[in-house]
Motif scaffolding. Sequence first.
Motif, mmCIF file in Angstrom:
data_model
loop_
_atom_site.group_PDB
_atom_site.id
_atom_site.type_symbol
_atom_site.label_atom_id
_atom_site.label_comp_id
_atom_site.label_asym_id
_atom_site.label_seq_id
_atom_site.Cartn_x
_atom_site.Cartn_y
_atom_site.Cartn_z
ATOM 1 N N LYS A 45 0.846 -1.188 0.000
ATOM 2 C CA LYS A 45 0.000 0.000 0.000
ATOM 3 C C LYS A 45 0.886 1.244 0.000
ATOM 4 C CE LYS A 45 -4.118 -1.947 0.502
ATOM 5 N NZ LYS A 45 -5.258 -1.731 -0.418
ATOM 6 N N GLU B 168 -3.330 -5.464 9.777
ATOM 7 C CA GLU B 168 -3.909 -6.724 9.319
ATOM 8 C C GLU B 168 -4.302 -7.609 10.491
ATOM 9 O OE1 GLU B 168 -1.167 -8.561 6.689
ATOM 10 O OE2 GLU B 168 -1.179 -6.934 5.211
ATOM 11 N N GLU B 169 -3.430 -7.705 11.500
ATOM 12 C CA GLU B 169 -3.715 -8.571 12.638
ATOM 13 C C GLU B 169 -4.970 -8.132 13.384
ATOM 14 O OE1 GLU B 169 -0.943 -7.177 11.819
ATOM 15 O OE2 GLU B 169 0.848 -8.372 12.304
ATOM 16 N N ARG C 262 -11.410 -1.952 15.986
ATOM 17 C CA ARG C 262 -10.165 -2.608 15.567
ATOM 18 C C ARG C 262 -9.023 -2.309 16.528
ATOM 19 N NH1 ARG C 262 -8.279 -1.960 9.424
ATOM 20 N NH2 ARG C 262 -8.749 0.208 9.955
ATOM 21 N N THR D 5 -7.402 -6.366 12.233
ATOM 22 C CA THR D 5 -8.606 -6.500 11.421
ATOM 23 C C THR D 5 -9.249 -7.862 11.659
ATOM 24 O OG1 THR D 5 -7.705 -5.016 9.730
ATOM 25 C CG2 THR D 5 -9.518 -6.464 9.074
ATOM 26 N N GLN D 6 -8.419 -8.895 11.789
ATOM 27 C CA GLN D 6 -8.933 -10.236 12.048
ATOM 28 C C GLN D 6 -9.253 -10.457 13.522
ATOM 29 O OE1 GLN D 6 -5.924 -12.838 10.505
ATOM 30 N NE2 GLN D 6 -6.185 -12.180 8.378
ATOM 31 N N ARG E 192 6.017 -3.056 5.389
ATOM 32 C CA ARG E 192 4.601 -3.269 5.085
ATOM 33 C C ARG E 192 4.047 -2.276 4.068
ATOM 34 N NH1 ARG E 192 1.571 -6.181 9.124
ATOM 35 N NH2 ARG E 192 2.952 -7.050 10.722
#
Length: 580
Positions: free
Chosen positions: A59, A488-489, A507, A491-492, A81
């Motif tokens: 990104k 990312e972590e 989040r 978000t899950q 990242r």
Amino acid sequence: MRVFSFIGRASRGVHDYPGYSKLLIICGLSSVGLVAYSESQADAATHKVELNPVEPKKKRLVVLGTGWAGISFLKDLDTSRYNIQVVSPRNYFAFTPLLPSVTCGTVEPRSIVEPVRNIIKKRGGEIDFWEAECLKIDAANKKVLCRSMIDNNLGGNGDFSLEYDYLVVAIGAQVNTFNTPGVMEYCHFLKDVEDAQKIRGTVIDCFEKAVLPCIGEEERRRHLHFVIVGGGPTGVEFAAELHDFIQEDLIKIYPKVKDLVKITVIQSGDHILNTFDQRITSFAEQKFQRDGLEVLTGCRVVGVSDKEVSVNVKSKGDVYSVPYGMVVWSTGVGTRPVVRDFMEQIGQTKRRVLATNEWLKVKGCENVYALGDCATIDQRKVMEDISAIFEAADKDKSGTLTVKEFQDVIEDILIRYPQVDHHLKSKHLRNATDLLKDPEGNEKVEVDIEGFKFALSQVDLQLKSLPATAQVAAQQGTYLSRCFNHMEECTQNPEGPIRFTGSGRHRFRPFRYKHFGQFAPLGGEQTAAELPGDWVSMGHSTQWLWYSVYASKQVSWRTRVLVVSDWTRRFIFGRDSSRI
């Protein structure tokens, strides 16, 4: 099979042909073997490449600004990242709390700056930096328009645009003149290193003019009258530094005018340092009075000319003029034009400062974050969500809330609404369940929605905007970098509090500012400090605490050594009065 048949025929030829023929055949066999081996390895390599998964595209992250917020964000960011691009009109980071020291030569300018590319180099060189100014943020097309700050004589206008997936706005603020006539034309400011250098040169110029033989005494007094508009931390610290510079160094080399020097601090409020504890305010005012600094409180500057400052005494309504040799304007900050234009695009025209939510995301704009002096956090009020909070806590849907049900959600409430914690501390309450007690202090078994609203009705009174300080900006930068590192972590597996007005959890945890105290150097090797836990310290010992904290907070060992060496040099040799 063709290779093996060829090898068979060649082996029979070895027996039929002697000498050189045998040598030629052996060389041919070796060549065929090498070709076959290389083809097999190429095929294997092809299969290996095809088996490797395609890496996802990074990104694009654009960061505007290299101040406290921007640098704190970049220092802790996981550069692997994102594709990171940084835009700033200055290619260095400045330790702004020491700018008043730069104005008088206590600390040299280069001792408090660290090149941005040095900071980037420590991150492995995975960050691109462009020395340019952001002219416009195009939120609709996710672009920023920039212009190079390098001299146009080098060719081209230097305009370019950058596309982004995420944008972090940390461009700070500009001086707030309150549209006072003459301020931009005749006043000095103290926001950047360049401002501090200009002030240092002007101070020396005022003394050099005052000792000219063609100048009368009235004109000498005017040249040696230094006016500071604003009695906040910056204005007070500069006044103290200037007083020390004059008393410890300048009157020794300009002895003929030592009795003509005057320093005046003009403050619109009733006291200087009005954001500090009252004990510090009183101590500062008394010390300035002993040192001979004039403090005019309850006065507002309504105009500035080339030789005079027009002052309005608010209690009387009278306006009078104050002659000056130099004016330093230090009355707060305002929004930059590029941020104001961005606010108009996203529907924040009625606000004075760019508003973000508690996660530093700009309201009304996707994937844009703002931190530092250019933005303010619009904390959501408890009373706006009081019905949703009650419904989430009332698990049995009985219409009443028991103490046990309230305890099950109180941790999420304290995280989501920090004003609840501030209210508990201000009321000296040990537990949040004490809020459910009746006015006589008796515990209730359960409360209905109206009783719940009454219990939390005073909580939102504790809402306060965060000050525009380096400490706030640095903490916001560190917080936001952690959010980007765990995007990312989380978000899950969300780590934030319950969404009372929705489903699931947030989040991330919202940003929470932790105040570590603040200093107010008052000159004469004396400093006042407001420390956590309602502790106040004043005097010479606090000055040494100030030295140690500011040395430890330097961005690199290079600047740390330079600053300490400058302090040592000043103790031994005094300040340099050269106008360079």
